[in-house]
Scaffold this active site. Sequence first.
Site, PDB file in Angstrom:
ATOM      1  N   HIS A   1      58.073  31.550  51.666  1.00 13.39           N
ATOM      2  CA  HIS A   1      56.914  31.269  52.522  1.00 13.39           C
ATOM      3  C   HIS A   1      57.028  29.829  53.022  1.00 13.39           C
ATOM      4  O   HIS A   1      57.188  28.900  52.209  1.00 13.39           O
ATOM      5  CB  HIS A   1      55.620  31.381  51.716  1.00 13.39           C
ATOM      6  CG  HIS A   1      55.362  32.754  51.160  1.00 13.39           C
ATOM      7  ND1 HIS A   1      54.660  33.719  51.850  1.00 13.39           N
ATOM      8  CD2 HIS A   1      55.712  33.329  49.979  1.00 13.39           C
ATOM      9  CE1 HIS A   1      54.576  34.826  51.111  1.00 13.39           C
ATOM     10  NE2 HIS A   1      55.202  34.613  49.966  1.00 13.39           N
TER      11      HIS A   1
ATOM     12  N   ASN B   1      54.905  27.512  54.130  1.00 11.09           N
ATOM     13  CA  ASN B   1      54.010  26.489  53.570  1.00 11.09           C
ATOM     14  C   ASN B   1      54.109  26.363  52.047  1.00 11.09           C
ATOM     15  O   ASN B   1      53.573  25.410  51.480  1.00 11.09           O
ATOM     16  CB  ASN B   1      52.562  26.745  54.003  1.00 11.09           C
ATOM     17  CG  ASN B   1      52.291  26.173  55.381  1.00 11.09           C
ATOM     18  OD1 ASN B   1      52.057  24.976  55.551  1.00 11.09           O
ATOM     19  ND2 ASN B   1      52.386  27.031  56.404  1.00 11.09           N
TER      20      ASN B   1
ATOM     21  N   LYS C   1      48.677  30.981  62.400  1.00 11.12           N
ATOM     22  CA  LYS C   1      47.291  30.568  62.171  1.00 11.12           C
ATOM     23  C   LYS C   1      46.608  30.163  63.467  1.00 11.12           C
ATOM     24  O   LYS C   1      47.244  29.569  64.336  1.00 11.12           O
ATOM     25  CB  LYS C   1      47.251  29.403  61.173  1.00 11.12           C
ATOM     26  CG  LYS C   1      47.780  29.826  59.825  1.00 11.12           C
ATOM     27  CD  LYS C   1      48.048  28.661  58.891  1.00 11.12           C
ATOM     28  CE  LYS C   1      48.763  29.129  57.641  1.00 11.12           C
ATOM     29  NZ  LYS C   1      50.152  29.578  57.865  1.00 11.12           N
TER      30      LYS C   1
ATOM     31  N   GLY D   1      49.313  37.047  50.678  1.00 13.82           N
ATOM     32  CA  GLY D   1      47.983  36.495  50.414  1.00 13.82           C
ATOM     33  C   GLY D   1      47.512  36.900  49.035  1.00 13.82           C
ATOM     34  O   GLY D   1      48.184  37.665  48.326  1.00 13.82           O
TER      35      GLY D   1
ATOM     36  N   GLU E   1      51.566  42.400  42.422  1.00 15.33           N
ATOM     37  CA  GLU E   1      51.401  41.081  41.769  1.00 15.33           C
ATOM     38  C   GLU E   1      50.242  41.158  40.788  1.00 15.33           C
ATOM     39  O   GLU E   1      50.126  40.322  39.898  1.00 15.33           O
ATOM     40  CB  GLU E   1      51.139  39.988  42.818  1.00 15.33           C
ATOM     41  CG  GLU E   1      52.369  39.169  43.160  1.00 15.33           C
ATOM     42  CD  GLU E   1      52.063  38.021  44.095  1.00 15.33           C
ATOM     43  OE1 GLU E   1      51.457  38.251  45.157  1.00 15.33           O
ATOM     44  OE2 GLU E   1      52.444  36.877  43.770  1.00 15.33           O
TER      45      GLU E   1
HETATM   46  C1  6MZ Z   1      51.104  36.306  47.779  1.00 13.33           C
HETATM   47  C2  6MZ Z   1      51.723  34.355  48.788  1.00 13.33           C
HETATM   48  C3  6MZ Z   1      52.372  33.916  47.603  1.00 13.33           C
HETATM   49  O1  6MZ Z   1      52.333  31.747  55.394  1.00 13.33           O
HETATM   50  O2  6MZ Z   1      51.084  29.579  55.343  1.00 13.33           O
HETATM   51  N1  6MZ Z   1      51.881  33.382  49.706  1.00 13.33           N
HETATM   52  N2  6MZ Z   1      51.101  35.537  48.871  1.00 13.33           N
HETATM   53  N3  6MZ Z   1      51.666  35.954  46.613  1.00 13.33           N
HETATM   54  C4  6MZ Z   1      52.301  34.771  46.473  1.00 13.33           C
HETATM   55  N4  6MZ Z   1      52.818  34.464  45.247  1.00 13.33           N
HETATM   56  C5  6MZ Z   1      52.731  33.211  44.603  1.00 13.33           C
HETATM   57  N5  6MZ Z   1      52.918  32.709  47.852  1.00 13.33           N
HETATM   58  C6  6MZ Z   1      52.628  32.410  49.147  1.00 13.33           C
HETATM   59  O3  6MZ Z   1      52.698  30.163  53.501  1.00 13.33           O
HETATM   60  C7  6MZ Z   1      51.696  30.176  52.509  1.00 13.33           C
HETATM   61  C8  6MZ Z   1      51.036  31.533  52.406  1.00 13.33           C
HETATM   62  O4  6MZ Z   1      51.971  32.501  51.888  1.00 13.33           O
HETATM   63  C9  6MZ Z   1      51.313  33.452  51.078  1.00 13.33           C
HETATM   64  C10 6MZ Z   1      49.840  33.075  51.052  1.00 13.33           C
HETATM   65  O5  6MZ Z   1      49.163  33.805  52.048  1.00 13.33           O
HETATM   66  C11 6MZ Z   1      49.886  31.583  51.427  1.00 13.33           C
HETATM   67  O6  6MZ Z   1      48.684  31.128  52.011  1.00 13.33           O
HETATM   68  P1  6MZ Z   1      52.397  30.286  55.068  1.00 13.33           P
HETATM   69  O7  6MZ Z   1      53.552  29.598  55.708  1.00 13.33           O
END
Ligand code: 6MZ
Length: 358
Positions: free
Chosen positions: A20, A22, A105, A192, A222
């Site tokens: 991911h 962020n 976003k 999320g 999860e």
């Molecule tokens: C579920 C996750 C996650 O999209 O803003 N995200 N969703 N489970 C996880 N396990 C730990 N880790 C990250 O990156 C951040 C977003 O990725 C998802 C969440 O929606 C988080 O806000 P971006 O680049």
Amino acid sequence: MRRQDMEWCVSMPKVELHAHLNGSVRDSTLIELARDLGEKGIIVFSDVENVIRKDDRTLHEVFKLFDLIHILTTDHYTVTRITKEVIEDFASENVVYLELRTTPKRNDSIGMSKRSYMEAVMEGLRSVSSVDVDYAPSGLKTDTSNGTTRKKIYVRFLLSIDRRESTEAAMETVKLALEMRDLGVVGIDLSGNPIVGDWTTFLPALKFAREQGLYITLHCGEVPNQEEIKAMLDFSPQRIGHACCFGEENWRKLKSLKIPVEICLTSNIRTETISSIDIHHFADLHKAKHPLVLCTDDSGVFSTSLSREYSLASSAFGLGKTEMFQLAENAIDFIFADEGVKEDLRAIFEVATERLDL
Ligand code: 6MZ
């Protein structure tokens, strides 16, 4: 693992399929951004610093952290910066193919639309200078200024739908993904906070994405919601992420369907989704030769790297170098890019076997 073995994991070519954007931001960048916003009086720096530096986070706390990270990162300029840094970080540890996912976003107060967010991401990718980037079906950015062959990374994007979103917002993300296919967007992810929302909200958008030929990966299991896990498996996504809290029946179903699993060891342990590495389901899947790929999830938030994940798998499950290399190479089969990219990657791994003394 010994230091030289970690170095070996770094030098091995690797494929990252679950990262991911962020969640992969360097701590040093987050601290710098927080300091800036602190000086502007928008946040209290010391409060934020403590949160960023904290190591142990439950799944619930992780999502609070993401809300904070989004405050720090979500303007066009910063989105461009973090994208560039994240790609450079993966390239520097010899990730040769990266599927980076991010949630487009919208923030009206700063004139950000989902499209302009993604344009800022693409700008970041184009500004990578430490390595050549192949980011689109025919778009290799090659720097031949000094006539030497440089390191290269393939980058493709998945657009994430956040479980907090509405059906309409999810549909907007899918339409954006379709419009950005020429720029290397290959699929859709559902992610999320897993205890938020109902995944059926996103089914119309996911079905539409699939009809239009986008690939789909779902965060699945999860938390132990067996009904949702079953329905997600019935949907037959091309891959799933995590697969932690499966009941027996769903476990059998997963194995018979042979859906590839994106495994994120450190993430699962840190968030306490799995209580200890020795009982991680990696072992069972690996033994059963189930398709799987080791991934970082959120290398910044969990202070890891893909090389560390391999090293961890090696020490926890007794994998030798040949097995690790095999694992990394097998991931090529599960990427969402086209056959041409797969062939290029196989050639990269082939060359590496000699270099790595396998
Ligand atoms: C579920 C996750 C996650 O999209 O803003 N995200 N969703 N489970 C996880 N396990 C730990 N880790 C990250 O990156 C951040 C977003 O990725 C998802 C969440 O929606 C988080 O806000 P971006 O680049």
